[in-house]
Enzyme design. Structure first.
Site, PDB file in Angstrom:
ATOM      1  N   LYS A  22       0.841  -1.206   0.000  1.00  0.00           N
ATOM      2  CA  LYS A  22       0.000   0.000   0.000  1.00  0.00           C
ATOM      3  C   LYS A  22       0.875   1.255   0.000  1.00  0.00           C
ATOM      4  O   LYS A  22       0.706   2.155  -0.830  1.00  0.00           O
ATOM      5  CB  LYS A  22      -0.911  -0.031   1.238  1.00  0.00           C
ATOM      6  CG  LYS A  22      -1.889   1.106   1.374  1.00  0.00           C
ATOM      7  CD  LYS A  22      -1.474   2.196   2.337  1.00  0.00           C
ATOM      8  CE  LYS A  22      -1.444   1.854   3.778  1.00  0.00           C
ATOM      9  NZ  LYS A  22      -1.040   3.005   4.647  1.00  0.00           N
ATOM     10  N   ASN A  23       1.858   1.296   0.889  1.00  0.00           N
ATOM     11  CA  ASN A  23       2.664   2.514   0.994  1.00  0.00           C
ATOM     12  C   ASN A  23       3.571   2.716  -0.214  1.00  0.00           C
ATOM     13  O   ASN A  23       3.812   3.853  -0.630  1.00  0.00           O
ATOM     14  CB  ASN A  23       3.456   2.517   2.310  1.00  0.00           C
ATOM     15  CG  ASN A  23       2.541   2.735   3.510  1.00  0.00           C
ATOM     16  OD1 ASN A  23       1.409   3.207   3.349  1.00  0.00           O
ATOM     17  ND2 ASN A  23       2.994   2.368   4.693  1.00  0.00           N
ATOM     18  N   CYS A 116      -3.957   8.715   9.784  1.00  0.00           N
ATOM     19  CA  CYS A 116      -4.158   8.002  11.045  1.00  0.00           C
ATOM     20  C   CYS A 116      -3.847   8.901  12.232  1.00  0.00           C
ATOM     21  O   CYS A 116      -2.940   9.731  12.172  1.00  0.00           O
ATOM     22  CB  CYS A 116      -3.243   6.785  11.115  1.00  0.00           C
ATOM     23  SG  CYS A 116      -3.785   5.434  10.074  1.00  0.00           S
ATOM     24  N   ARG A 121       2.104  14.350  13.702  1.00  0.00           N
ATOM     25  CA  ARG A 121       2.436  14.132  12.297  1.00  0.00           C
ATOM     26  C   ARG A 121       2.460  15.404  11.444  1.00  0.00           C
ATOM     27  O   ARG A 121       1.715  15.543  10.471  1.00  0.00           O
ATOM     28  CB  ARG A 121       1.494  13.088  11.673  1.00  0.00           C
ATOM     29  CG  ARG A 121       1.543  11.773  12.422  1.00  0.00           C
ATOM     30  CD  ARG A 121       0.817  10.683  11.710  1.00  0.00           C
ATOM     31  NE  ARG A 121       1.604  10.107  10.631  1.00  0.00           N
ATOM     32  CZ  ARG A 121       1.125   9.294   9.716  1.00  0.00           C
ATOM     33  NH1 ARG A 121      -0.146   8.974   9.733  1.00  0.00           N
ATOM     34  NH2 ARG A 121       1.890   8.794   8.785  1.00  0.00           N
ATOM     35  N   ASP A 304       4.682   0.152  12.351  1.00  0.00           N
ATOM     36  CA  ASP A 304       3.344  -0.290  11.940  1.00  0.00           C
ATOM     37  C   ASP A 304       3.009  -1.688  12.463  1.00  0.00           C
ATOM     38  O   ASP A 304       1.852  -2.084  12.469  1.00  0.00           O
ATOM     39  CB  ASP A 304       3.238  -0.281  10.409  1.00  0.00           C
ATOM     40  CG  ASP A 304       3.364   1.124   9.869  1.00  0.00           C
ATOM     41  OD1 ASP A 304       2.660   2.013  10.357  1.00  0.00           O
ATOM     42  OD2 ASP A 304       4.191   1.339   8.961  1.00  0.00           O
ATOM     43  N   ARG A 396      -8.748   0.981   4.616  1.00  0.00           N
ATOM     44  CA  ARG A 396      -7.770   1.953   4.066  1.00  0.00           C
ATOM     45  C   ARG A 396      -6.480   1.254   3.674  1.00  0.00           C
ATOM     46  O   ARG A 396      -5.835   1.642   2.707  1.00  0.00           O
ATOM     47  CB  ARG A 396      -7.434   3.019   5.133  1.00  0.00           C
ATOM     48  CG  ARG A 396      -8.473   4.094   5.299  1.00  0.00           C
ATOM     49  CD  ARG A 396      -7.971   5.183   6.220  1.00  0.00           C
ATOM     50  NE  ARG A 396      -6.677   5.698   5.744  1.00  0.00           N
ATOM     51  CZ  ARG A 396      -5.839   6.426   6.453  1.00  0.00           C
ATOM     52  NH1 ARG A 396      -6.144   6.749   7.692  1.00  0.00           N
ATOM     53  NH2 ARG A 396      -4.710   6.834   5.941  1.00  0.00           N
TER      54      ARG A 396
END
Ligand code: EPZ
Length: 427
Positions: A22-23, A116, A121, A304, A396
């Protein structure tokens, strides 16, 4: 609203294939739009963040088709320099549009991103990097507005080895004049994957995967074809789910060295881990032992995977301490695990977990992507039924999580819930 209903207590068995990262996809799909050309990507996961990015890039003028993991990106008509607020606020990786638009057109107007809830962040490192490349950068009315007649190569020290900053600056610097050196660059596999793809587009990037990346700017890039690397975080999630349920699962189509730190900790906890060239089998080793973990940038233990690892440790023998060093408040999952009977609390930057013999199913909520994976793993290993809200957050970052878990023997159903009415099965 959708919920997942999980009847716990079934050991997972069988094999599961890992989707594309995904990233990596979020960075590479954006990179593809640097060229006024067509690119084709394989192994793109159909998860919500990818669809949100697709919508953002389409709003900028790109034409994108996604069909069973194959994404065709035609960025010839990409002309806008302003990204839409409603889409960008949904995810932090929307800020890659800044590097894209500055690189491609010298002008970007991007809403400050959401994502998130795992800490404040900010994007200050990104902004400093764009300024170092010669852009005028200002924050106004919740937007970053940046412009440069010509980005100029520079040497920039990436604070805290930020992944997003490294990627954003690689995007912009690929189109700058002259040479850019990113010191203290992130070494994550997603950074390397993005650099490999950019080089296929005609960029000249060296050193990705080390702490110093050199980018020779190019006048123009062209389209390219590429297959995204497997998702190491999805792979880690299934390995942890297998161990937590006392199962035996082969996680296929992955790159084992991308999660070596997790595999070492699984073994330390007593799980039996068999590494193959493109797969890992994990077998639960009875009751696991509590272990200590410090998260760290790659190749350390991925932040993560901290929350899902706590789900495993919540039933281990003894105490575990999981110290979070990357994000300041990645503990949103703790209260949810406690609802299920876990003995876990936060002390400073650490989750302290005292293993309990069993968890019990409960109504819980997925507060972010990895917190969602955490409570699903806990629910799979718990006695009784859990009702998991906030499924949007899980969607997501994970492609077909409930389908893949069902194929491994989990009892998990997705239901539509209207108001307070009784859950109805989703077709
Ligand atoms: C990426 O986030 C990932 N997201 C995250 O995955 C992952 O947890 C994180 O890297 C760390 O590996 C994507 O790739 C889309 P950072 P990113 O910049 O790039 C601070 C998931 O669940 N910082 O490496 O945003 C920051 O607050 C997600 O898939 C600043 O202070 O992370 C953090 O403490 C969640 N200012 C640290 O640096 C900045 O301008 C590292 O963050 C940028 C970052």
């Amino acid at each position: 609203m959708e919920k997942l209903i999980v009847n716990g207590g079934r050991a997972l068995h069988g094999a599961v294939r890992i989707s594309g990262g995904k990233n990596s996809s979020l960075a590479i799909i954006t990179a593809a739009c640097l060229a006024a050309d067509v690119s084709v990507l394989e192994n793109v996961p159909q998860c919500r963040d990818v669809l949100t990015l697709k919508a953002i890039l389409e709003a900028l003028g790109a034409r994108i088709e996604l069909d069973r993991g194959r994404m065709a990106i035609d960025a010839r008509a990409l002309a806008s320099h302003a990204a839409p607020y409603d889409l960008c606020r949904q995810m932090r990786a929307s800020f890659y549009a800044a590097g894209l638009l500055l690189g491609r057109g010298g002008r970007a107007e991007i809403p400050l991103p959401g994502g998130c809830v795992i800490g404040s962040r900010p994007v200050d490192f990104h902004l400093r990097g764009f300024a170092a490349l010669g852009a005028m950068v200002e924050i106004e009315h919740g937007y970053m507005k940046a412009s440069a007649r010509q980005l100029v190569g520079t040497t920039f020290f990436v604070p805290r080895s930020s992944v997003g900053t490294t990627i954003n600056l690689m995007l912009a610097a690929s189109m700058a004049s002259g040479t850019t050196v990113l010191d203290n660059a992130a070494r994550e596999p997603e950074v390397v994957d993005t650099a490999v793809f950019l080089n296929l587009m005609g960029a000249r990037i060296k050193g990705a995967g080390t702490n110093s990346i050199t980018i020779e700017g190019a006048d123009a890039l062209h389209g390219a074809s590429y297959a995204i690397i497997p998702d190491r975080l999805e792979a880690g999630t299934y390995l942890l789910a297998a161990a937590a349920t006392g199962g035996n699962v082969l996680v296929e189509q992955m790159i084992p060295e991308h999660i070596s730190a997790l595999l070492a900790k699984l073994e330390e906890a007593g799980a039996i881990v068999e590494r193959g060239t493109d797969g890992v089998r994990v077998r639960a080793g009875g009751v696991h032992r509590g272990v200590h973990v410090d998260t760290a940038p790659y190749p350390g233990f991925a932040t993560d995977l901290h929350p899902p690892f706590v789900a495993l440790m919540s039933r281990a023998d003894g105490q575990s301490r999981i110290r979070e060093t990357v994000f300041e408040s990645r503990f949103g999952y703790v209260d949810e695990l406690r609802r299920m009977g876990a003995d876990v609390h936060v002390e400073g930057d650490s989750a302290i977990v005292n293993g309990v013999p069993y968890l019990t199913g409960a109504p819980v909520e997925a507060v972010d992507i990895r917190a969602g994976a955490t409570i699903i793993i806990a629910a799979l290993s718990a006695r009784g039924t859990s009702e998991i809200a906030g499924v949007d957050n899980v969607d997501r970052g994970y492609e077909q999580l409930d389908g893949k878990l069902s194929a491994l023997g989990a009892d998990v159903r997705r239901v539509e819930v209207r108001g307070e009415s009784v859950p109805q099965p989703v077709a």
